[in-house]
Design a protein around this motif. Structure first.
Motif, PDB file in Angstrom:
ATOM      1  N   THR A  91       0.890  -1.239  -0.050  1.00  0.00           N
ATOM      2  CA  THR A  91       0.071  -0.009  -0.047  1.00  0.00           C
ATOM      3  C   THR A  91       0.774   1.281   0.076  1.00  0.00           C
ATOM      4  OG1 THR A  91      -1.757   1.135   1.258  1.00  0.00           O
ATOM      5  CG2 THR A  91      -0.341   0.151   2.574  1.00  0.00           C
ATOM      6  N   GLU A  92       0.840   2.049  -1.232  1.00  0.00           N
ATOM      7  CA  GLU A  92       1.756   3.239  -1.115  1.00  0.00           C
ATOM      8  C   GLU A  92       0.935   4.432  -1.593  1.00  0.00           C
ATOM      9  OE1 GLU A  92       4.705   1.778  -3.820  1.00  0.00           O
ATOM     10  OE2 GLU A  92       5.707   0.569  -2.516  1.00  0.00           O
ATOM     11  N   GLY A  93       0.675   5.547  -0.788  1.00  0.00           N
ATOM     12  CA  GLY A  93       0.313   6.534  -1.269  1.00  0.00           C
ATOM     13  C   GLY A  93      -1.256   6.267  -1.224  1.00  0.00           C
ATOM     14  N   GLY A  94      -1.830   5.420  -0.631  1.00  0.00           N
ATOM     15  CA  GLY A  94      -3.359   5.092  -0.560  1.00  0.00           C
ATOM     16  C   GLY A  94      -3.556   4.142  -1.734  1.00  0.00           C
ATOM     17  N   VAL A  95      -2.839   3.731  -2.490  1.00  0.00           N
ATOM     18  CA  VAL A  95      -2.907   2.522  -3.604  1.00  0.00           C
ATOM     19  C   VAL A  95      -2.535   1.277  -2.888  1.00  0.00           C
ATOM     20  CG1 VAL A  95      -2.354   2.030  -5.853  1.00  0.00           C
ATOM     21  CG2 VAL A  95      -2.688   4.471  -5.039  1.00  0.00           C
ATOM     22  N   HIS A  96      -3.551   0.360  -3.421  1.00  0.00           N
ATOM     23  CA  HIS A  96      -3.287  -1.064  -2.638  1.00  0.00           C
ATOM     24  C   HIS A  96      -2.913  -1.794  -4.015  1.00  0.00           C
ATOM     25  CE1 HIS A  96      -4.986   0.359   0.866  1.00  0.00           C
ATOM     26  NE2 HIS A  96      -6.084   0.394   0.523  1.00  0.00           N
ATOM     27  N   SER A  97      -2.032  -2.685  -3.905  1.00  0.00           N
ATOM     28  CA  SER A  97      -1.757  -3.413  -4.942  1.00  0.00           C
ATOM     29  C   SER A  97      -0.848  -4.786  -4.563  1.00  0.00           C
ATOM     30  CB  SER A  97      -0.660  -2.858  -5.939  1.00  0.00           C
ATOM     31  OG  SER A  97       0.883  -2.790  -5.046  1.00  0.00           O
ATOM     32  N   ILE A  98      -1.367  -5.818  -5.488  1.00  0.00           N
ATOM     33  CA  ILE A  98      -0.631  -7.215  -5.327  1.00  0.00           C
ATOM     34  C   ILE A  98       0.149  -7.412  -6.541  1.00  0.00           C
ATOM     35  CG2 ILE A  98      -1.142  -9.672  -4.894  1.00  0.00           C
ATOM     36  CD1 ILE A  98      -3.628  -8.860  -3.574  1.00  0.00           C
ATOM     37  N   THR A  99       1.474  -7.853  -6.203  1.00  0.00           N
ATOM     38  CA  THR A  99       2.136  -8.281  -7.083  1.00  0.00           C
ATOM     39  C   THR A  99       2.258  -9.889  -7.209  1.00  0.00           C
ATOM     40  OG1 THR A  99       3.256  -6.387  -7.650  1.00  0.00           O
ATOM     41  CG2 THR A  99       4.634  -7.968  -8.602  1.00  0.00           C
ATOM     42  N   ASP A 118      -9.034  -1.733  -5.200  1.00  0.00           N
ATOM     43  CA  ASP A 118      -9.541  -0.757  -4.228  1.00  0.00           C
ATOM     44  C   ASP A 118      -9.581  -1.237  -2.678  1.00  0.00           C
ATOM     45  OD1 ASP A 118     -10.515   0.809  -6.398  1.00  0.00           O
ATOM     46  OD2 ASP A 118     -12.278  -0.369  -6.439  1.00  0.00           O
ATOM     47  N   GLU A 119      -9.346  -2.244  -2.309  1.00  0.00           N
ATOM     48  CA  GLU A 119      -8.894  -2.863  -1.317  1.00  0.00           C
ATOM     49  C   GLU A 119      -8.383  -4.242  -1.284  1.00  0.00           C
ATOM     50  OE1 GLU A 119     -12.337  -3.576   1.459  1.00  0.00           O
ATOM     51  OE2 GLU A 119     -13.461  -4.376   0.246  1.00  0.00           O
ATOM     52  N   ILE A 120      -7.949  -4.737  -0.144  1.00  0.00           N
ATOM     53  CA  ILE A 120      -7.306  -5.953  -0.059  1.00  0.00           C
ATOM     54  C   ILE A 120      -7.710  -6.634   1.082  1.00  0.00           C
ATOM     55  CG2 ILE A 120      -5.217  -7.401  -0.178  1.00  0.00           C
ATOM     56  CD1 ILE A 120      -3.729  -5.282  -1.560  1.00  0.00           C
ATOM     57  N   THR A 121      -8.586  -7.798   1.029  1.00  0.00           N
ATOM     58  CA  THR A 121      -8.876  -8.522   2.158  1.00  0.00           C
ATOM     59  C   THR A 121      -8.431  -9.954   2.312  1.00  0.00           C
ATOM     60  OG1 THR A 121     -10.985  -9.359   1.284  1.00  0.00           O
ATOM     61  CG2 THR A 121     -10.798  -7.219   2.072  1.00  0.00           C
ATOM     62  N   VAL A 122      -8.740 -10.814   3.035  1.00  0.00           N
ATOM     63  CA  VAL A 122      -8.306 -12.330   3.182  1.00  0.00           C
ATOM     64  C   VAL A 122      -8.895 -13.013   2.061  1.00  0.00           C
ATOM     65  CG1 VAL A 122      -8.588 -14.281   4.544  1.00  0.00           C
ATOM     66  CG2 VAL A 122      -7.800 -12.300   5.675  1.00  0.00           C
ATOM     67  N   ALA A 123     -10.032 -12.564   1.995  1.00  0.00           N
ATOM     68  CA  ALA A 123     -10.949 -13.195   0.667  1.00  0.00           C
ATOM     69  C   ALA A 123     -10.151 -13.037  -0.568  1.00  0.00           C
ATOM     70  CB  ALA A 123     -12.121 -12.880   0.824  1.00  0.00           C
ATOM     71  N   THR A 124      -9.770 -11.530  -0.971  1.00  0.00           N
ATOM     72  CA  THR A 124      -9.146 -11.289  -2.087  1.00  0.00           C
ATOM     73  C   THR A 124      -7.944 -12.250  -2.374  1.00  0.00           C
ATOM     74  OG1 THR A 124      -9.736  -8.924  -1.488  1.00  0.00           O
ATOM     75  CG2 THR A 124      -8.243  -9.097  -3.191  1.00  0.00           C
ATOM     76  N   VAL A 125      -7.165 -12.422  -1.234  1.00  0.00           N
ATOM     77  CA  VAL A 125      -5.783 -12.934  -1.279  1.00  0.00           C
ATOM     78  C   VAL A 125      -5.965 -14.643  -1.772  1.00  0.00           C
ATOM     79  CG1 VAL A 125      -3.746 -13.553  -0.188  1.00  0.00           C
ATOM     80  CG2 VAL A 125      -4.442 -11.296  -0.023  1.00  0.00           C
ATOM     81  N   GLU A 126      -6.968 -14.959  -1.013  1.00  0.00           N
ATOM     82  CA  GLU A 126      -7.482 -16.581  -1.185  1.00  0.00           C
ATOM     83  C   GLU A 126      -7.907 -16.733  -2.412  1.00  0.00           C
ATOM     84  OE1 GLU A 126      -9.651 -19.187   1.634  1.00  0.00           O
ATOM     85  OE2 GLU A 126      -9.892 -17.098   2.668  1.00  0.00           O
ATOM     86  N   ASP A 127      -8.786 -15.770  -2.994  1.00  0.00           N
ATOM     87  CA  ASP A 127      -9.327 -15.932  -4.369  1.00  0.00           C
ATOM     88  C   ASP A 127      -8.193 -15.870  -5.677  1.00  0.00           C
ATOM     89  OD1 ASP A 127     -11.758 -16.728  -3.091  1.00  0.00           O
ATOM     90  OD2 ASP A 127     -12.383 -14.530  -3.585  1.00  0.00           O
ATOM     91  N   LEU A 128      -7.362 -14.981  -5.499  1.00  0.00           N
ATOM     92  CA  LEU A 128      -6.362 -14.832  -6.253  1.00  0.00           C
ATOM     93  C   LEU A 128      -5.426 -15.812  -6.125  1.00  0.00           C
ATOM     94  CD1 LEU A 128      -4.779 -13.071  -8.311  1.00  0.00           C
ATOM     95  CD2 LEU A 128      -3.296 -12.016  -6.178  1.00  0.00           C
ATOM     96  N   ILE A 129      -5.116 -16.605  -5.053  1.00  0.00           N
ATOM     97  CA  ILE A 129      -4.289 -17.717  -5.039  1.00  0.00           C
ATOM     98  C   ILE A 129      -4.804 -18.887  -5.713  1.00  0.00           C
ATOM     99  CG2 ILE A 129      -2.933 -19.250  -3.369  1.00  0.00           C
ATOM    100  CD1 ILE A 129      -2.197 -16.677  -1.750  1.00  0.00           C
ATOM    101  N   ALA A 130      -6.141 -18.821  -5.162  1.00  0.00           N
ATOM    102  CA  ALA A 130      -6.859 -20.175  -5.904  1.00  0.00           C
ATOM    103  C   ALA A 130      -6.878 -20.092  -7.298  1.00  0.00           C
ATOM    104  CB  ALA A 130      -8.177 -20.253  -5.373  1.00  0.00           C
ATOM    105  N   ALA A 131      -7.107 -19.099  -7.963  1.00  0.00           N
ATOM    106  CA  ALA A 131      -6.853 -19.038  -9.388  1.00  0.00           C
ATOM    107  C   ALA A 131      -5.516 -19.214 -10.045  1.00  0.00           C
ATOM    108  CB  ALA A 131      -7.355 -17.507 -10.019  1.00  0.00           C
ATOM    109  N   LEU A 132      -4.451 -18.697  -9.378  1.00  0.00           N
ATOM    110  CA  LEU A 132      -2.951 -18.921  -9.735  1.00  0.00           C
ATOM    111  C   LEU A 132      -2.405 -20.275  -9.653  1.00  0.00           C
ATOM    112  CD1 LEU A 132      -1.537 -15.501  -8.124  1.00  0.00           C
ATOM    113  CD2 LEU A 132      -1.916 -16.138 -10.774  1.00  0.00           C
ATOM    114  N   ILE A 133      -3.013 -21.035  -8.570  1.00  0.00           N
ATOM    115  CA  ILE A 133      -2.445 -22.433  -8.563  1.00  0.00           C
ATOM    116  C   ILE A 133      -3.274 -23.186  -9.704  1.00  0.00           C
ATOM    117  CG2 ILE A 133      -3.213 -24.525  -6.920  1.00  0.00           C
ATOM    118  CD1 ILE A 133      -2.750 -22.762  -4.549  1.00  0.00           C
ATOM    119  N   GLU A 134      -4.534 -22.873  -9.949  1.00  0.00           N
ATOM    120  CA  GLU A 134      -5.125 -23.561 -11.155  1.00  0.00           C
ATOM    121  C   GLU A 134      -4.340 -23.101 -12.303  1.00  0.00           C
ATOM    122  OE1 GLU A 134      -9.506 -24.188 -13.186  1.00  0.00           O
ATOM    123  OE2 GLU A 134      -9.398 -22.912 -11.204  1.00  0.00           O
TER     124      GLU A 134
END
Length: 344
Positions: A91-99, A118-134
């Motif tokens: 989170t930098e300057g109010g901008v949230h990002s996931i690389t 816009d925001e990062i939550t546990v669900a955000t991370v979980e769902d992203l990782i699930a898609a990447l594992i697939e």
């Protein structure tokens, strides 16, 4: 009889890891050369190599050049047999990002993308990782770097509001049972990457301290070659040093050249007298190389010359952050059975 069975299985797993690590480090080897390097018998190495060939973890390159007699087969570690997934949350300057990036078992990066959210939550991370594992091939480990404190997968203080106080690690382990999960502070990972790039001839004490704009400073430490995390992984939260000002006043001081200089010097002196490092790297977008001389001279007003470490200023540590997280994620696999003393 159960302990004997367990020990036999453990020894076998250690021997398998030993053979794989030897092939990974040497590049190519024969049954005899691997036996010589691992101190295992040729027969044991042959059995392990055959098993690894069947699983696809190593590759048979064919016969070696013969100098008489039957040519020996050459084997190579298959770095693309599996992969690891590394996720950097910022989170930098109010901008949230996931690389996120994928790396093979040699740490070679195969894919990298950044998402602005816009925001990062546990669900955000979980769902992203699930898609990447697939999407990716045989992901065996996940490494996550966060701008905050993580202890046993639990997030404590964190610059990302949606993750603060959340059980991210346990949630991921529950959903992805067969995948190793590592979560750590971004500074700890950066210091690990920077330390490895120093190529010290022997293990040293080392520190990295960062002064980002509009954020509190943070630090990471290596002690005798091992990362210092502390009892509750709170080590490195240098904004809690007794500067004699409130948290709000500290942020205000960090926005002025004089105040920044004052707090940086106090932080450096505190680190030097406590861990006596061989070197300190100062990072952050408030710093520039022209500040190095004045900072060193101000420290020398308190610290005797013979105890003054090498002081370096490096603004961009993204590469070191990446290499640190990739290395730690791979180590979660390599040292899973404590083949050698675990550093991370």
């Amino acid at each position: 009889m159960q302990p004997t069975s367990h020990n036999t299985q453990q020894v076998k797993r250690i021997n398998v890891e030993l053979v794989k690590n030897t092939l990974r480090s040497t590049g190519v080897g024969t049954k005899s050369s691997i036996a010589n390097l691992t101190k295992l018998s040729v027969a044991t190495c042959g059995t392990i190599l055959n098993e690894l060939l069947q699983t696809g973890e190593i590759i048979d390159l064919g016969p070696d050049e013969s100098s008489g007699g039957r040519p020996a087969s050459r084997y190579q570690f298959n770095a693309d047999f599996a992969s690891v997934l590394c996720v950097f949350i910022r989170t930098e300057g109010g901008v949230h990002s996931i690389t996120h990036l994928q790396a093979n078992l040699n740490g070679e990066i195969k894919d990298e993308q950044t998402l602005i959210l816009d925001e990062i939550t546990v669900a955000t991370v979980e769902d992203l990782i699930a898609a990447l594992i697939e999407k990716y091939n045989n992901v065996q480990a996940i490494g996550i770097g966060i701008p905050g404190v993580a202890h046993n997968g639990m997030i404590g203080i964190c610059d990302v509001p949606g993750l603060a106080g959340q059980p991210l690690g346990p949630k991921l382990k529950e959903r992805f049972e067969d995948v190793e999960v590592t979560i750590d502070n971004d500074m700890n990972l950066t210091v690990y990457g920077l330390y490895n790039e120093q190529h010290f001839e022997e293990e040293k004490n080392f520190a990295v301290v960062t002064f980002p704009k509009n954020h509190y400073p943070g630090a990471g430490f290596i002690i005798d070659g091992h990362p210092l995390k502390g009892n509750t992984h709170f080590s490195g939260e240098v904004s809690y040093l007794p500067f004699g000002v409130s948290a709000e006043e500290q942020l205000q001081l960090l926005q002025t050249p004089e105040g920044l200089h004052q707090l940086v010097v106090k932080t450096l002196v505190s680190i030097i007298v406590i861990i006596n490092p061989a070197a300190i790297v100062i990072t952050g977008d408030t710093m520039d190389s022209g500040m190095q001389h004045d900072l060193i001279q101000s420290c020398l007003q308190t610290i005797p010359q013979e105890h003054m470490p090498q002081v370096m200023i490096q603004n961009d540590t993204r590469h070191e952050y990446v290499t640190g997280l990739v290395a730690v994620t791979l180590e979660s696999l390599t040292y899973r059975i404590q083949l050698i003393e675990k550093k991370w």
